[in-house]
Design a protein around this motif. Sequence first.
Motif, mmCIF file in Angstrom:
data_model
loop_
_atom_site.group_PDB
_atom_site.id
_atom_site.type_symbol
_atom_site.label_atom_id
_atom_site.label_comp_id
_atom_site.label_asym_id
_atom_site.label_seq_id
_atom_site.Cartn_x
_atom_site.Cartn_y
_atom_site.Cartn_z
ATOM 1 N N LEU A 8 0.845 -1.117 -0.029
ATOM 2 C CA LEU A 8 0.046 0.082 -0.121
ATOM 3 C C LEU A 8 0.962 1.155 -0.072
ATOM 4 O O LEU A 8 1.668 1.257 0.945
ATOM 5 C CB LEU A 8 -0.932 0.125 1.290
ATOM 6 C CG LEU A 8 -1.489 1.367 1.478
ATOM 7 C CD1 LEU A 8 -2.570 1.714 0.669
ATOM 8 C CD2 LEU A 8 -2.290 1.263 3.084
ATOM 9 N N ASP A 9 0.605 2.198 -0.576
ATOM 10 C CA ASP A 9 1.337 3.456 -0.950
ATOM 11 C C ASP A 9 0.493 4.662 -1.201
ATOM 12 O O ASP A 9 -0.408 4.419 -1.838
ATOM 13 C CB ASP A 9 2.749 3.346 -1.838
ATOM 14 C CG ASP A 9 3.569 4.480 -1.704
ATOM 15 O OD1 ASP A 9 3.928 4.637 -0.408
ATOM 16 O OD2 ASP A 9 4.023 5.271 -2.227
ATOM 17 N N VAL A 10 0.799 5.508 -0.435
ATOM 18 C CA VAL A 10 -0.021 6.857 -0.649
ATOM 19 C C VAL A 10 0.928 8.156 -0.891
ATOM 20 O O VAL A 10 2.062 8.238 -0.130
ATOM 21 C CB VAL A 10 -0.851 7.194 0.365
ATOM 22 C CG1 VAL A 10 -2.041 8.388 0.260
ATOM 23 C CG2 VAL A 10 -1.685 5.963 1.091
ATOM 24 N N HIS A 11 0.635 9.147 -1.633
ATOM 25 C CA HIS A 11 1.637 10.396 -1.811
ATOM 26 C C HIS A 11 0.662 11.449 -1.864
ATOM 27 O O HIS A 11 -0.551 11.356 -2.721
ATOM 28 C CB HIS A 11 2.554 10.208 -2.770
ATOM 29 C CG HIS A 11 3.429 9.625 -2.558
ATOM 30 N ND1 HIS A 11 4.666 9.877 -2.034
ATOM 31 C CD2 HIS A 11 3.965 8.060 -2.831
ATOM 32 C CE1 HIS A 11 5.831 8.950 -1.730
ATOM 33 N NE2 HIS A 11 5.105 7.971 -2.324
ATOM 34 N N PRO A 12 0.683 12.664 -1.247
ATOM 35 C CA PRO A 12 -0.167 13.734 -1.594
ATOM 36 C C PRO A 12 0.330 14.416 -2.825
ATOM 37 O O PRO A 12 1.558 14.335 -3.240
ATOM 38 C CB PRO A 12 0.323 14.818 -0.440
ATOM 39 C CG PRO A 12 1.558 14.228 -0.186
ATOM 40 C CD PRO A 12 1.946 12.920 -0.310
ATOM 41 N N LEU A 44 4.553 1.883 -8.489
ATOM 42 C CA LEU A 44 5.770 1.011 -8.270
ATOM 43 C C LEU A 44 6.271 0.807 -6.862
ATOM 44 O O LEU A 44 6.898 -0.052 -6.508
ATOM 45 C CB LEU A 44 6.956 1.658 -9.033
ATOM 46 C CG LEU A 44 6.890 1.680 -10.624
ATOM 47 C CD1 LEU A 44 8.129 2.364 -11.206
ATOM 48 C CD2 LEU A 44 6.667 0.245 -11.158
ATOM 49 N N HIS A 45 5.895 1.843 -6.044
ATOM 50 C CA HIS A 45 6.077 1.547 -4.587
ATOM 51 C C HIS A 45 5.442 0.645 -4.139
ATOM 52 O O HIS A 45 5.792 -0.313 -3.228
ATOM 53 C CB HIS A 45 5.808 3.015 -3.847
ATOM 54 C CG HIS A 45 6.797 3.985 -4.036
ATOM 55 N ND1 HIS A 45 6.944 5.392 -3.405
ATOM 56 C CD2 HIS A 45 7.880 3.998 -4.963
ATOM 57 C CE1 HIS A 45 7.876 5.972 -4.034
ATOM 58 N NE2 HIS A 45 8.447 5.442 -4.803
ATOM 59 N N ALA A 46 3.943 0.460 -4.254
ATOM 60 C CA ALA A 46 3.144 -0.481 -4.049
ATOM 61 C C ALA A 46 3.449 -2.099 -4.341
ATOM 62 O O ALA A 46 3.683 -2.822 -3.520
ATOM 63 C CB ALA A 46 1.604 -0.390 -4.191
#
Length: 170
Positions: A8-12, A44-46
């Motif tokens: 799981l990844d999140v960015h603003p 790609l991070h997830a």
Amino acid sequence: MMRIGQGLDVHPFSEDPDRPLVLGGVMIPRSPGLVGHSDADVVLHAVTDALLGAAALGDLGSVFGSEDPRYAAAPSSVFLDEALRRIAQDGWRLANADCTIVAQRPRLSDYRRAIADGVQRLAGVVPGTINVKATSTDALGTIGRGEGIACLAVVLLERPAAVRPGEAIA
Ligand SMILES: [Zn+2]
């Protein structure tokens, strides 16, 4: 043998109008980019996190360090490459991955195929290995207010029975 992993990844969103939005290594036009130490490619991070998880190799932050100057503005393909190298060292290969991008903006349905192709190209896997879905939160919460983008990924690794941990697949 098979192993499953999730990421799981999140960015603003960035306030810099010139920062590109990169998802699965693909530049998405006409949208602000995401803030992050690297290029903030949530897809790609997830996927990378899920790969490391499936092989019990830790997580993105512990392997790469979220403040390591080597990764400032780095393309996130360097993380994917290194995770694939590490799982291959343990005899694993990526069988398939399913990704769900959660975004209120921009509309990503037209880019699903391009993003999947981008991840497949970077991972060196055949078409049909990676699936990308896009959804919104129906305007609910921070993602729904258009403050950022999240991505969830599930990957399956497979290892031929004859290969033991520590043995690389040729
Ligand atoms: Zn990230």
